[in-house]
Motif scaffolding. Structure first.
Motif: not given
Length: 262
Positions: A203-207, A213-216, A244-250
């Motif tokens: 999974i490539y997690v996007c901002s 790409v925030l995380a792979e 939580h990764l997506l929420r912290e970026d937002s």
């Protein structure tokens, strides 16, 4: 497929809208890769650039070592909207893209189309009109159309987004079976964390927009997978981690925007 520092700007007033910024990732042969991110972040733009349907403003995309300069024969595309010809039958839709094959006559094209109709479980609906099918069946036709031209890479832009939850679950499991049979490289776009974890090898997690790409994240769950995978404790833990990764970026993005306004 390789994305190298891809950027995309759309003309707008008073300033251009930046959809992608420094978007980079490498997707290996035979991998089921998921591009995951919030709605409107730019992930669909990334996959359209990969298919040659959009042009990057900066950076590059390579498919099998060659730069993407237009529509790519090695890529088959499944869109979120139902992209079939409603006046044609299921079989005629699947066979449509085969008209440009120099190695098949009309009979050969129809026989090949029948094989792909069976692969997606529509062998009993070959003569049915597209307009009579359910949403899930229409997307199965779209998948068969994309696979029939035998691309090495299957691009899927939120293909189950318009389906109800039960149909979506069935289609996810059906897709896993199809991919295992066809052994394709798949790049799948979604904003659904559970869907990403159920389907993806990576999974490539996007901002938030503009996407980068925030995380792979490698997904450790073995194949074959089913809806029962969702009951695993490590599935829940990974879902929580990505959320939580997506929420912290937002949250960080909103703080930065508020600071700029001041």
């Amino acid at each position: 497929m390789r994305f190298r520092q891809v950027g995309k700007e759309f003309p707008a007033r008073p300033e251009p809208i930046v959809g992608l910024q420094n978007f980079s990732c490498d997707i290996a042969d035979g991998e089921f890769a998921v591009i995951l991110g919030p709605s409107g972040c730019g992930k669909s733009t990334a996959i359209r650039i990969a298919a040659g349907l959009e042009t990057a403003s900066s950076g590059s995309v390579l498919v099998n070592g060659r730069p993407v300069l237009g529509p790519v024969r090695d890529c088959g595309m499944v869109f979120q909207a139902y992209a079939s010809f409603p006046w044609l039958s299921v079989l005629d839709n699947i066979a449509f893209g085969l008209r440009y094959s120099t190695s098949l006559d009309q009979r050969g094209r129809r026989e090949k189309a029948r094989c792909f109709a069976a692969m997606v479980g529509l062998e009993e609906f070959e003569s049915a009109s597209i307009s009579t099918l359910s949403g899930g069946m229409k997307q199965r036709v779209a998948i068969a159309c994309a696979l029939a031209t035998e691309p090495s890479i299957l691009l899927m832009d939120e293909p189950f987004g318009a389906l109800d939850s039960q149909t979506r679950l069935l289609m996810q499991e059906h897709l896993l079976t199809i991919v295992e049979q066809s052994n394709k490289t798949v790049i799948f776009v979604t904003h659904d964390i559970e869907e990403a974890l159920l389907l993806g090898d990576r999974i490539y997690v996007c901002s938030s927009r503009p996407a980068h790409v925030l995380a792979e994240i490698d997904v450790p769950f073995p194949h074959p997978r089913s809806h029962l995978t969702r009951d695993r404790r490590d599935f829940f833990e990974m879902k929580h981690q990505i959320f939580h990764l997506l929420r912290e970026d937002s949250y960080a993005r909103r703080l930065a925007e508020a600071y700029e306004r001041k």
